[in-house]
Design an enzyme around this catalytic site. Structure first.
Site, mmCIF file in Angstrom:
data_model
loop_
_atom_site.group_PDB
_atom_site.id
_atom_site.type_symbol
_atom_site.label_atom_id
_atom_site.label_comp_id
_atom_site.label_asym_id
_atom_site.label_seq_id
_atom_site.Cartn_x
_atom_site.Cartn_y
_atom_site.Cartn_z
ATOM 1 C CG ASN A 234 -0.074 0.065 2.466
ATOM 2 O OD1 ASN A 234 0.512 -0.314 2.734
ATOM 3 N ND2 ASN A 234 -1.041 0.663 3.397
ATOM 4 C CD GLU B 165 5.427 -0.281 13.052
ATOM 5 O OE1 GLU B 165 4.068 -0.348 13.292
ATOM 6 O OE2 GLU B 165 5.832 0.222 13.978
ATOM 7 C CB CYS C 240 -1.521 0.630 8.585
ATOM 8 S SG CYS C 240 -0.187 1.755 8.423
#
Ligand code: NAD
Length: 479
Positions: free
Chosen positions: A147, A247, A281
């Site tokens: 992304n 992450e 995110c």
């Protein structure tokens, strides 16, 4: 064919995969080599050969290379932004913004190379001096998601190199072109052969080979919770154990209180939940709205959504590009169907759209009448889908915001200093925003979360050194 870069050379490959534009599936961006486990072995060997000299290179050398690369990325931001938008589907403006961010990150860490310092400590023993210094960890494996195709590789590569590590990078298989360009720019900026190696391909092959390789000392991963858990378990099970940083996902709350400025709240929600097709995110997927402003907020946000153009990422005037691929579109649609089944009201959008070119177009979906127990409010969807949850008080809003398995980013829209201050102190997230979207951060400050969202030291800013260096305590007896 775009080839893997190992030891400073393009390496021939027997298999390749097509990189497809999600705005137009007839547009094949190129064929990208798929690395094998043997390629990962070669990349680690090249990194090992380069490490002794690179880890002893001067801060000036590292500064010069990172700064030169930063300047080239900045000078070519429009071209790189277009490459990124074409392979990932975020809009051209967002793509250029992300390329700019990559340049800023590289420039920031060029300076960090010069700022690496240690401590001199007075010993408890007579005649003894103590020095605490930081050294490179060694060979670092970097595994990145689709992304943010250039910013995430940049914010892992830059600190790794600034502190003297050598790198094996595995970008997401959906978006290899941006990483390919970044590695090319860094190598041409003067990196010695083998310092930065690119191995493109599948997680199950290339990612696994990185996790299993005994020559890799540390792994920095960004991606989904499920893969992250596997990465951490593999790193701990490996011999020797690998240092690991993860992450992962988010289910980020944006609280809107009765006293919020309506325009600010609507902008924060529209941007945070739906821009970049909701594929962030840090996206605000839970909109927790106090009852007094609820109806006005939903009406104004719906009006804002009606004005957003969903179309080809490269077209002028597009606000929201396509979903990244068919698989993710199916996930989004399944969650939209699930939300209705769970009793939430699909207030607006959620339809698959047809445009001039065949692509994965989805109208942003806004659910109302949601509870925080519904799966659409608990699980990361990773698409342009947001759930409005009505609450009575600030206290209830805070409790709902914190009632999640995740803890990456959170936000509140309020004009009250009291509530803003209380929220910043009590939000169980790594990043808390007041009157700002939950997505959108500075590049010189720590980035990361709590609970299911992150594991290990923070990324970005000076805090990145915690992961990319190891501490040495040296004692000298001088009589
Ligand atoms: P993913 O977990 O499917 O893949 C991430 C990377 O891991 C890819 O490069 C993939 O090829 C690799 N991988 C897959 N299986 C592997 C294995 N067995 N061994 C080693 N590597 C493997 O995630 P994705 O779909 O690419 O990205 C979306 C996810 O990333 C979302 O959950 C999103 O929230 C998260 N994300 C988090 C942040 C953050 O900083 N917290 C930032 C961006 C994206």
């Amino acid at each position: 064919m775009y080839l893997n870069m190992i030891g400073g050379e393009a390496v021939a490959s027997t298999s390749a995969s097509k990189n497809i534009n999600p705005s137009n599936t007839n547009d094949v961006i190129g064929e990208f080599a798929q690395a094998s486990a043997a390629d990962v072995d070669r990349a680690v060997a090249a990194a090992q050969a380069a490490f002794p000299a690179w880890s002893r290179s001067t801060p000036q050398e590292r500064y010069d290379i990172l700064k030169k690369a930063a300047d080239e990325v900045m000078a070519r931001k429009d071209e790189l932004g277009r490459i990124l938008a074409r392979e990932e589907g975020k809009t051209l403006a967002e793509g250029i913004g992300e390329a700019t961010r990559a340049a800023q990150v590289l420039a920031f860490f060029s300076g960090e190379a010069l700022r690496l310092n240690g401590e001199a400590v007075t010993s408890v023993r007579p005649g003894v001096g103590v020095e605490i210094t930081r050294e490179a960890i060694g060979i670092v494996g970097l595994i990145t998601p689709w992304n943010f195709p250039i910013a995430i590789p940049a914010w892992k590569i830059a600190p790794a190199l600034a502190y003297g590590n050598c790198v094996v990078l595995k970008p997401a298989d959906l978006v290899p072109h941006s990483s390919y360009m970044l590695v090319d720019i860094l190598n041409r900026a003067g990196l010695p052969a083998g310092v930065l190696n690119l191995v493109m391909g599948r997680g199950s092959v290339v990612g696994e080979a990185i996790l299993k390789h005994p020559g890799i000392h540390a792994v920095s991963f960004t991606g989904s919770v499920g893969t992250g858990r596997h990465v951490a378990a593999s790193c701990v099970a490996a011999s020797p154990m690998k240092k690991v940083q993860l992450e992962m996902g988010g289910k980020n709350p944006l609280v809107v209180l009765d006293d919020a400025d309506l325009k600010t709240a609507v902008e924060c929600a529209a941007n945070g939940a739906f821009f970049s097709t909701g594929q962030r995110c840090t996206a605000s997927s839970r909109l927790i709205v106090q009852e007094g402003i609820h109806d006005a907020f939903v009406a104004a946000l719906t009006e804002r959504l009606q004005g957003l153009v969903v179309d080809d990422a490269l077209k002028a005037g597009t606000h929201i590009g396509p979903v990244v691929d068919e698989k993710q579109l199916k996930v989004d649609e399944d969650y939209i169907a699930l939300g209705r089944k769970e009793g939430a009201k699909l207030h607006w959008g959620g339809e698959r759209l047809n445009r001039e070119t065949p692509g994965f177009y989805l109208q942003p979906a806004l659910f109302t009448e949601c509870t925080n127990q519904m799966r659409i409010a608990r699980e990361e969807i990773f698409g342009p889908v947001a759930s409005v949850i009505r609450v009575k008080t600030y206290e209830e809003a805070l409790a709902v915001a914190n009632d999640t398995d995740f803890g990456l980013s959170s936000g509140i829209c309020t004009t009250s200093l009291k509530y803003a201050t209380h929220f910043k102190r009590n939000s169980e997230a790594g990043m808390a925003m007041v009157n700002l979207p939950t997505a959108g951060v500075d590049y010189h400050t720590p980035f990361g979360g709590r609970k299911g969202s992150s594991y290990g030291p923070r990324e970005q800013g000076a805090y990145a050194r915690e992961f990319y260096t190891t501490v040495k305590t040296a004692y000298t007896y001088a009589g």
